[in-house]
Design an enzyme around this catalytic site. Structure first.
Site, short mmCIF file in Angstrom:
data_model
loop_
_atom_site.label_atom_id
_atom_site.label_comp_id
_atom_site.label_asym_id
_atom_site.label_seq_id
_atom_site.Cartn_x
_atom_site.Cartn_y
_atom_site.Cartn_z
N HIS A 81 -8.25 -8.88 1.40
CA HIS A 81 -7.58 -7.57 1.52
C HIS A 81 -6.28 -7.78 2.29
O HIS A 81 -6.15 -8.76 3.00
CB HIS A 81 -8.49 -6.57 2.22
CG HIS A 81 -9.49 -5.97 1.27
ND1 HIS A 81 -9.74 -4.62 1.21
CD2 HIS A 81 -10.26 -6.56 0.33
CE1 HIS A 81 -10.65 -4.40 0.26
NE2 HIS A 81 -10.98 -5.55 -0.28
N GLU A 103 -10.12 3.44 0.34
CA GLU A 103 -10.07 3.77 1.77
C GLU A 103 -9.03 4.86 2.07
O GLU A 103 -9.20 5.64 3.00
CB GLU A 103 -9.79 2.52 2.60
CG GLU A 103 -8.44 1.88 2.29
CD GLU A 103 -8.24 0.53 2.97
OE1 GLU A 103 -9.23 -0.10 3.38
OE2 GLU A 103 -7.08 0.10 3.08
N PRO A 137 3.97 -6.59 -9.84
CA PRO A 137 4.54 -6.20 -11.11
C PRO A 137 5.37 -4.91 -11.00
O PRO A 137 4.93 -3.94 -10.39
CB PRO A 137 3.31 -5.93 -12.00
CG PRO A 137 2.19 -6.68 -11.34
CD PRO A 137 2.50 -6.67 -9.89
N HIS A 154 -17.67 -11.31 5.88
CA HIS A 154 -16.43 -10.59 6.20
C HIS A 154 -15.67 -11.29 7.31
O HIS A 154 -16.24 -11.57 8.37
CB HIS A 154 -16.75 -9.15 6.62
CG HIS A 154 -15.52 -8.32 6.78
ND1 HIS A 154 -15.26 -7.54 7.89
CD2 HIS A 154 -14.46 -8.16 5.94
CE1 HIS A 154 -14.09 -6.93 7.73
NE2 HIS A 154 -13.59 -7.28 6.56
N HIS A 155 -14.42 -11.61 7.03
CA HIS A 155 -13.51 -12.20 8.03
C HIS A 155 -12.27 -11.34 8.12
O HIS A 155 -11.33 -11.52 7.35
CB HIS A 155 -13.08 -13.61 7.61
CG HIS A 155 -14.18 -14.63 7.65
ND1 HIS A 155 -14.08 -15.82 6.96
CD2 HIS A 155 -15.37 -14.65 8.29
CE1 HIS A 155 -15.18 -16.54 7.19
NE2 HIS A 155 -15.98 -15.85 7.98
N GLU A 177 -7.31 -6.99 -2.74
CA GLU A 177 -6.88 -5.60 -2.65
C GLU A 177 -5.43 -5.57 -3.14
O GLU A 177 -5.16 -5.79 -4.32
CB GLU A 177 -7.06 -5.10 -1.22
CG GLU A 177 -6.88 -3.60 -1.06
CD GLU A 177 -6.90 -3.18 0.39
OE1 GLU A 177 -7.48 -2.14 0.68
OE2 GLU A 177 -6.31 -3.87 1.25
N GLU A 203 0.82 -1.21 0.00
CA GLU A 203 0.00 0.00 0.00
C GLU A 203 0.86 1.27 0.00
O GLU A 203 0.88 2.04 0.95
CB GLU A 203 -0.98 -0.06 1.16
CG GLU A 203 -1.97 -1.20 0.94
CD GLU A 203 -2.88 -1.49 2.10
OE1 GLU A 203 -3.08 -0.59 2.94
OE2 GLU A 203 -3.38 -2.62 2.19
C1 NOJ Z 1 -8.75 -3.09 5.50
C2 NOJ Z 1 -9.60 -3.32 4.31
O1 NOJ Z 1 -8.93 -2.96 3.12
C3 NOJ Z 1 -10.86 -2.51 4.49
O2 NOJ Z 1 -11.65 -2.59 3.31
C4 NOJ Z 1 -11.59 -3.01 5.68
O3 NOJ Z 1 -12.71 -2.20 5.90
C5 NOJ Z 1 -10.70 -2.96 6.94
N1 NOJ Z 1 -9.45 -3.57 6.68
C6 NOJ Z 1 -11.33 -3.68 8.11
O4 NOJ Z 1 -11.39 -5.06 7.85
CA CA Z 2 -6.64 -2.28 3.13
#
Ligand code: NOJ
Ligand code: CA
Length: 677
Positions: free
Chosen positions: A458, A483, A193, A378-379, A477, A176
Site C-alpha cells: 500500500h 478506506e 496511467p 502486515h508490515h 494499492e 490518492e
Molecule cells: C494505509 C493502508 O492503505 C491501509 O489499508 C492500512 O490499514 C493503513 N495504512 C495502516 O497500515
Molecule cells: Ca492507503
C-alpha cells in the site's frame, strides 16, 4: 519583422519540435499504427505516431540531460537499424486471462553522435496493433559508462484536441487523488496511467512498463497538448544513476478506438520480462477478511490498550468467520509493536518481529492453520524504509516459519517522506516512486519470493506490469481505495470506480478492499454506493487477492448478497469488457479459471442507466443459470442504497440482458454452468 512572419514563427514555436527528416518507420503487425523516427537538421532525434494515416502523436522530442556529461540529445546520425517481429502466446500463472498473445514488430534505431568518439544511444520501438512502446538503451561504451540522468526529455505531443482523466503527479498524497476530467490543454502534471480521449474518439493512455532501477515517469504539460517526461526526484544526486549497459523502462502509449480496448490491452505486460522466479505454484489467488475496517472506523485501534483490535480472541473470531465462509486469508493489522503514539509521523518504533503482549502470534497462526486458514502478514513502515530494511530478513523469516505466505506492506508517509540513511548514516528523504523506491520494492519482492511469500504494498510505487517477471508481487494499492469511504473528506464519489477501471487499473491489480455492505463509514457517514455495486466491485476491480472488507457482524445481516462474495473467484481464464465509457459506467465479464462459470460486474456513476448486455462471451453449447444481484427498482445510492433484487434465470449465449443500474449502483451476475453438460 512583418506581422505574418512573426505569426509564422509563433506558430512554429507552439507546434513543438520542427519536423525532422524521417529516418526509419515501423508499422504495427495489422498495419493500423505507424511510428516514424526522425532526425532534425541539428541531429536531434524525435518520433511521431499515426493511426490509419492520421497523426496521433506529432513529432516529439527524445533525449537526456546528464549530470556528469554533456546532454545527450543532438548532433546524432543514424548508424543503422535492426528489425524483428514476434508473435507468441504465453501463460500467466494467475491473472485476468490465462493466455496472453504478444504480437508486435520491433525497430531498433542505432544513433551515434557525429563527432569523433561520439556517444551511442539506441531507441527501441515496439508497435502492437493497440499501441506502441519504446525505450532507450545505453550500450556499453567507453565514452559513457556511469550515467547520471538529471532530466529525461521524452515528449508526447498529442496531435488532436483531447479530454484527459488524470491525477496530479508530484503532490503530497502520492496517487490518492480523485480523478479529474479536463481538456488535455488544462493538465498540469499527471501520474501515469494518464488516459485521454481525442476529438475524433480515439482512446489513448500513456504509461510505462518494467519500471526497474529507474525513477517513475510523470507527465508535465509544457505547451498546448505537448507533454514532457518528469522523472520522480531523488534526495541527492541525479534522478537516475546507472552504469551502462542498461535500458530505461518502456514508455507506453495505448491507441485504440474505444474504452474497452484500453482495458483489454496486454501491451504493458507484454513489454515486461518473463517470469524470473520459476515455479510459483506456491501462490494461489485468494480472498481474505481481517481486522481492518474497524480500525478505519476507529471503533478499534492499531495501538495497544483497551481498544486494541489485534488481540488473540478477536483474531480467533475472524479466523472462525473466515473458515466458516471459505476465505483463505485473515489480515491482522496492529499486531506488532510500534503503533502507539504518532506511528505515521516516522515509524521509528516499528518492530516487525515482536507482537503486542495481548496477541499470541504463534498461537493465532497455528489456530488459523488448524482451521484451514492462513494469516496475511502486515508490515506498515510509515515510510521508514531505513528501519524496515534492517528488519526485513528476520521479519520475513518469522512469517515463513509460521506459514504466513503473504504480506501487506505499507508506506504511509507524505510523498517525498520516505526515510533512508545515506552511507554516512545521515537521513535522506525520498519519493515513493523514485529510483530508490523502485529498488526497495524489488528487494522486498525478491526476498519474499525466496521464502514463498506474496507481497501487496500500500502507498506503493505504481504498477508497471512487473507481476509478469515477479508473480509474487500480487497486488497493490496506489489509488483511493475503500478506506476513503471510512474517513475520506470527501469520500469516493459514485464515479470513482468507473474512472479507476480506465486509468489506475490499466497499470494492474488493485487491493481496493471492496464489499462494505453496511455502506457506512466512520461516525455513520454514507458510502456513495448501492449494496449491489459493492458486489460488482469484485469483478470490476481486479486483484488476485480480494478482501471482504466489512465487519463479520455486518455480513451476518446480509446473508443473501454475501453469498456472491463467498462465490466469486479471484483468478480468471478470460476477461472481456462488455460495455463502458471512461468515468461513466463499465461492465466486465470474466471466466472463472477453476470452472466453466462466468461472472459479470457492472458499475455506474451518479447516473442511473439501463445497460444492455450481450452474452456473446458465454459458451455456445451450454445453458447457464444466471444468479443476478441487481439494484432493486427503487434503489438509489442516496435514498435507498440497500435495496437489492436477487433473482435467477436461464440464459444462453446471445440472449440479450437489459438491466437497470441505480444512481451510484451496479449489478453482479454469476453464470453457473451446470456440471456434466
Ligand atoms: C494505509 C493502508 O492503505 C491501509 O489499508 C492500512 O490499514 C493503513 N495504512 C495502516 O497500515
Ligand atoms: Ca492507503
Amino acid at each position: 519583422m512583418s506581422a505574418s512572419r512573426l505569426a509564422a514563427l509563433v506558430l512554429l514555436a507552439s507546434a513543438g519540435l520542427a519536423r525532422g527528416e524521417t529516418v526509419a518507420t515501423l508499422a504495427s503487425p495489422g498495419g493500423a499504427l505507424t511510428v516514424s523516427v526522425t532526425l532534425d537538421a541539428d541531429g536531434r532525434p524525435g518520433y511521431a505516431i499515426s493511426r490509419s494515416g492520421a497523426a496521433v502523436i506529432a513529432d516529439s522530442r527524445l533525449g537526456f540531460i546528464l549530470a556528469n556529461a554533456p546532454k545527450l540529445e543532438r548532433d546524432f546520425r543514424l548508424e543503422g537499424t535492426d528489425r524483428r517481429s514476434a508473435d507468441s502466446t504465453w501463460e500467466q500463472p494467475w491473472g485476468e486471462r490465462r493466455f496472453v498473445r504478444d504480437r508486435h514488430n520491433e525497430l531498433r534505431v542505432r544513433l551515434v553522435e557525429k563527432r569523433a568518439g561520439g556517444r551511442r544511444l539506441d531507441l527501441v520501438f515496439r508497435a502492437f496493433d493497440d499501441g506502441v512502446g519504446f525505450r532507450y538503451e545505453f550500450p556499453a561504451q567507453a565514452a559513457l559508462a556511469d550515467v547520471g540522468i538529471v532530466d529525461e526529455l521524452t515528449e508526447f505531443d498529442v496531435a488532436e484536441p483531447a479530454t484527459a482523466w488524470w491525477i496530479p503527479g508530484g503532490e503530497w498524497n502520492r496517487y490518492e487523488y480523485l480523478y479529474r476530467m479536463t481538456p488535455l490543454a488544462e493538465l498540469s502534471q499527471a501520474h501515469t496511467p494518464l488516459t485521454i480521449r481525442t476529438a475524433s474518439g480515439l482512446h489513448v493512455a500513456f504509461h510505462e512498463a518494467a519500471l526497474v532501477d529507474y525513477a517513475a515517469l510523470w507527465l508535465r504539460r509544457v505547451h498546448g497538448q505537448r507533454l514532457k517526461a518528469t522523472l520522480s526526484p531523488a534526495a541527492e544526486g541525479p534522478r537516475v544513476a546507472r552504469r551502462a549497459p542498461f535500458a530505461t523502462p518502456w514508455r507506453t502509449i495505448l491507441i485504440v478506438p474505444d474504452a474497452k480496448g484500453l482495458y483489454e490491452s496486454d501491451l504493458v505486460l507484454n513489454l515486461n520480462e518473463p517470469n524470473a522466479l520459476g515455479d510459483v505454484s506456491w501462490f494461489k489467488p485468494f480472498k481474505y477478511v481481517g481486522i481492518w475496517w474497524s480500525l478505519h472506523l476507529d471503533t478499534e485501534s492499531w495501538g495497544s490498550g483497551a481498544r486494541h483490535g489485534a488481540n488473540t480472541a478477536n483474531a480467533k473470531r475472524y479466523i472462525d468467520f473466515a473458515a466458516a465462509n471459505g476465505f483463505r486469508g485473515v489480515l491482522i493489522e496492529g499486531w506488532n509493536r510500534g503503533w502507539d503514539g504518532h506511528w505515521f509521523a516516522d515509524g521509528s518504533e516499528f518492530n516487525f518481529t515482536e507482537p503486542y503482549p495481548d496477541f499470541d502470534l504463534a498461537a493465532v497462526a497455528a489456530y488459523a492453520r488448524k482451521r484451514g486458514v492462513r494469516l496475511v502478514g502486515h508490515h506498515e513502515t510509515a515510510g521508514n524504509v531505513a528501519r524496515y530494511e534492517t528488519q526485513l530478513g528476520a521479519a520475513l523469516d518469522l512469517y515463513a516459519r509460521l506459514g504466513i505466505d503473504s504480506v501487506k506492506t505499507g508506506y504511509v508517509a507524505d510523498a517525498g517522506g520516505i526515510r533512508r540513511l545515506d552511507e554516512s548514516g545521515a537521513p535522506r528523504y525520498e519519493w515513493h516512486d523514485g529510483q530508490f523506491m523502485s529498488r526497495h520494492h524489488l528487494k522486498v519482492v525478491t526476498e519474499a519470493a525466496k521464502r514463498h511469500i506474496a507481497v501487496n504494498p500500500h502507498e506503493p510505487i505504481k504498477d508497471t506490469g512487473l507481476r509478469r517477471t515477479y508473480p509474487n508481487w500480487v497486488s497493490r494499492e496506489g489509488a483511493r481505495g475503500m478506506e476513503y469511504n471510512a474517513w475520506g473528506n470527501p469520500p469516493n464519489p459514485p464515479e470513482h470506480e468507473a474512472n479507476l477501471v480506465f486509468t489506475r487499473m490499466l497499470a494492474g491489480p488493485m487491493d481496493f478492499t471492496p464489499g462494505v455492505l453496511s455502506l457506512t463509514g466512520r461516525d455513520g457517514r454514507k458510502i456513495q454506493s448501492t449494496l449491489a455495486k459493492q458486489l460488482a466491485l469484485y469483478v470490476v476491480i481486479y486483484s488476485p487477492i480480494q478482501m471482504a472488507a466489512d465487519l463479520p457482524e455486518n455480513y451476518a445481516k446480509y446473508p443473501a448478497p454475501f453469498k456472491f462474495i463467498r462465490d466469486v473467484p479471484t483468478d480468471w481464464a478470460e476477461t472481456r469488457v462488455v460495455a463502458g465509457e471512461i468515468g461513466d459506467y463499465v461492465a466486465i465479464a470474466r471466466k472463472d479459471r477453476g470452472s466453466e462459470d462466468w461472472y459479470l460486474g457492472a458499475v455506474t456513476d451518479e447516473q442511473a442507466r439501463e445497460l444492455r448486455i450481450s452474452t456473446d462471451f458465454l459458451d455456445a453449447d451450454r445453458r447457464y443459470r444466471a444468479e443476478i444481484y441487481r439494484d432493486a427498482d427503487n434503489a438509489d445510492w442516496q435514498r435507498n442504497p440497500q435495496a437489492i433484487a436477487i433473482e435467477s434465470r436461464d440464459v444462453r449465449r446471445g440472449d440479450a440482458m437489459t438491466l437497470r443500474v441505480a444512481a451510484g449502483g451496479g449489478f453482479a451476475i454469476r453464470f453457473v454452468a451446470p456440471s456434466g453438460q
